[in-house]
Design a protein around this motif. Sequence first.
Motif, PDB file in Angstrom:
ATOM      1  N   ALA A   1       0.828  -1.202   0.000  1.00  0.00           N
ATOM      2  CA  ALA A   1       0.000   0.000   0.000  1.00  0.00           C
ATOM      3  C   ALA A   1       0.864   1.254   0.000  1.00  0.00           C
ATOM      4  N   ALA A   2       1.960   1.233   0.751  1.00  0.00           N
ATOM      5  CA  ALA A   2       2.842   2.399   0.785  1.00  0.00           C
ATOM      6  C   ALA A   2       3.471   2.654  -0.583  1.00  0.00           C
TER       7      ALA A   2
ATOM      8  N   MET B   1       0.780  -3.206   9.568  1.00  0.00           N
ATOM      9  CA  MET B   1       0.746  -2.495   8.294  1.00  0.00           C
ATOM     10  C   MET B   1       1.646  -1.264   8.348  1.00  0.00           C
ATOM     11  N   ALA B   2       1.701  -0.603   9.503  1.00  0.00           N
ATOM     12  CA  ALA B   2       2.601   0.546   9.646  1.00  0.00           C
ATOM     13  C   ALA B   2       4.053   0.116   9.486  1.00  0.00           C
ATOM     14  N   ILE B   3       4.410  -1.030  10.052  1.00  0.00           N
ATOM     15  CA  ILE B   3       5.777  -1.539   9.934  1.00  0.00           C
ATOM     16  C   ILE B   3       6.106  -1.863   8.478  1.00  0.00           C
ATOM     17  N   GLY B   4       5.159  -2.470   7.768  1.00  0.00           N
ATOM     18  CA  GLY B   4       5.368  -2.727   6.347  1.00  0.00           C
ATOM     19  C   GLY B   4       5.542  -1.448   5.560  1.00  0.00           C
ATOM     20  N   ALA B   5       4.738  -0.433   5.905  1.00  0.00           N
ATOM     21  CA  ALA B   5       4.840   0.863   5.218  1.00  0.00           C
ATOM     22  C   ALA B   5       6.196   1.504   5.477  1.00  0.00           C
ATOM     23  N   LEU B   6       6.689   1.424   6.708  1.00  0.00           N
ATOM     24  CA  LEU B   6       8.007   1.974   7.032  1.00  0.00           C
ATOM     25  C   LEU B   6       9.091   1.340   6.170  1.00  0.00           C
ATOM     26  N   ALA B   7       9.006   0.028   5.973  1.00  0.00           N
ATOM     27  CA  ALA B   7      10.000  -0.664   5.152  1.00  0.00           C
ATOM     28  C   ALA B   7       9.936  -0.197   3.708  1.00  0.00           C
ATOM     29  N   ALA B   8       8.732  -0.007   3.177  1.00  0.00           N
ATOM     30  CA  ALA B   8       8.575   0.448   1.792  1.00  0.00           C
ATOM     31  C   ALA B   8       9.108   1.863   1.618  1.00  0.00           C
ATOM     32  N   LEU B   9       8.826   2.736   2.557  1.00  0.00           N
ATOM     33  CA  LEU B   9       9.306   4.114   2.486  1.00  0.00           C
ATOM     34  C   LEU B   9      10.833   4.147   2.539  1.00  0.00           C
ATOM     35  N   ARG B  10      11.395   3.324   3.414  1.00  0.00           N
ATOM     36  CA  ARG B  10      12.850   3.267   3.510  1.00  0.00           C
ATOM     37  C   ARG B  10      13.455   2.773   2.205  1.00  0.00           C
ATOM     38  N   ALA B  11      12.815   1.784   1.584  1.00  0.00           N
ATOM     39  CA  ALA B  11      13.328   1.240   0.331  1.00  0.00           C
ATOM     40  C   ALA B  11      13.309   2.269  -0.787  1.00  0.00           C
ATOM     41  N   ARG B  12      12.373   3.195  -0.725  1.00  0.00           N
ATOM     42  CA  ARG B  12      12.272   4.243  -1.742  1.00  0.00           C
ATOM     43  C   ARG B  12      13.061   5.509  -1.363  1.00  0.00           C
TER      44      ARG B  12
ATOM     45  N   ARG C   1      12.239   9.625   3.872  1.00  0.00           N
ATOM     46  CA  ARG C   1      12.597   9.735   5.283  1.00  0.00           C
ATOM     47  C   ARG C   1      11.340   9.804   6.166  1.00  0.00           C
ATOM     48  N   VAL C   2      11.410   9.083   7.269  1.00  0.00           N
ATOM     49  CA  VAL C   2      10.350   9.099   8.283  1.00  0.00           C
ATOM     50  C   VAL C   2      10.983   9.574   9.589  1.00  0.00           C
ATOM     51  N   PRO C   3      10.479  10.643  10.164  1.00  0.00           N
ATOM     52  CA  PRO C   3       9.226  11.362   9.872  1.00  0.00           C
ATOM     53  C   PRO C   3       9.407  12.635   9.042  1.00  0.00           C
ATOM     54  N   GLU C   4      10.653  12.931   8.593  1.00  0.00           N
ATOM     55  CA  GLU C   4      10.903  14.222   7.946  1.00  0.00           C
ATOM     56  C   GLU C   4      10.065  14.417   6.685  1.00  0.00           C
ATOM     57  N   ASP C   5       9.943  13.367   5.849  1.00  0.00           N
ATOM     58  CA  ASP C   5       9.175  13.477   4.612  1.00  0.00           C
ATOM     59  C   ASP C   5       7.722  13.035   4.798  1.00  0.00           C
ATOM     60  N   ILE C   6       7.532  11.935   5.498  1.00  0.00           N
ATOM     61  CA  ILE C   6       6.188  11.423   5.804  1.00  0.00           C
ATOM     62  C   ILE C   6       6.174  10.921   7.246  1.00  0.00           C
TER      63      ILE C   6
ATOM     64  N   LEU D   1      11.776  -0.292  16.816  1.00  0.00           N
ATOM     65  CA  LEU D   1      12.021   0.167  15.462  1.00  0.00           C
ATOM     66  C   LEU D   1      12.834   1.452  15.503  1.00  0.00           C
ATOM     67  N   HIS D   2      13.386   1.807  14.348  1.00  0.00           N
ATOM     68  CA  HIS D   2      14.049   3.107  14.230  1.00  0.00           C
ATOM     69  C   HIS D   2      13.512   3.807  12.989  1.00  0.00           C
TER      70      HIS D   2
END
Length: 342
Positions: free
Chosen positions: A227-228, A248-259, A262-267, A281-282
Amino acid sequence: MAGRVTVEDVARRAGVSTATVSRAVNGTARVAQETLDRVRAAIDELGFHPTPAAQNLRQQRTRNIALVVPTITNPFFPELVAGVTPEIARRGCSLLLISTGDPEVEAVRVAGSRLVDGVLLVGSMERTGATPRARHVEVPVVAFDRAPSTIRTTVVQCDNVAGARDVVAHLAELGHRDIAHLRGPRGLDVADQRARGHRRALLERGLDPRSGGELEGDFSEESGYAAALRLLDGRSRPTALFAANDMMAIGALAALRARGVRVPEDIAVAGFDGIRLGRYLHPTLTTYAQPIAAIAQRAVGLVLDAVDAQTTSTPGPGRRAPQVLTLPGDLVVGGSTSPAPS
């Protein structure tokens, strides 16, 4: 009868084999009701009750409670088991844990097996909008978290609407205006409630619930990851994402990191449940922590009160009409949320 009464004495008095007495006492297999009644009568007449199992038979009790869950791969459910176990033990009972793809069917099966006095149930992923298939359950049942779609019973759950509202309000107070929602399956009560809380928080602040977008997952980390990625590939990118559960939040964090986002600076990212994994988590995960111990204690108390009422045939809490009991949780702010980018 003089001397110590033995299983053989009970078998002779009931006119059955010692193996049948053992099965009847221990509940390890089905025994015909007529035979069970003869064994029970023989136990009463002879005063045979040297073990807790025999005493339970005389009281028509096994002192076993089943906990039926749809999966143990989601860390929320093992934490729920950990919450249930102390209260079950404190009440002098044992726990039978069952993980199955169709918990409501399994709840009916185990309830009819004579192996348990009651059932604690986390409902299936079946949609509440589906045509209900009413199922008769022979022992008391109390549901956790999700309301069953085919068994009418009391449900003990977190206040999902208020919890989601608190999470989204936190994001809005940080200046986020485009807050996407990664929801659970439509028609599932907890998913619909959390989506309602998300929408309510935005409307209360004069924000458009459609501005951030809405995606649907199945509460797994894989669906959060997918979804991310869809969110990032869309026409506009929100500044915050509220996922309807932590996995689902953890999965989204992994997808954002792969792309490279930055969390939380960008999303900014927030979840729901408060599973322990989120603390490690970090960055650490902002989430709404369900009161798992309180929910477990309340549900165990309700099901055992119902068992006692059924056994003694006296009015009590177990005789109340089915209801939905909601308990408040707590917003836990971690490092995954920060003020919206300027």
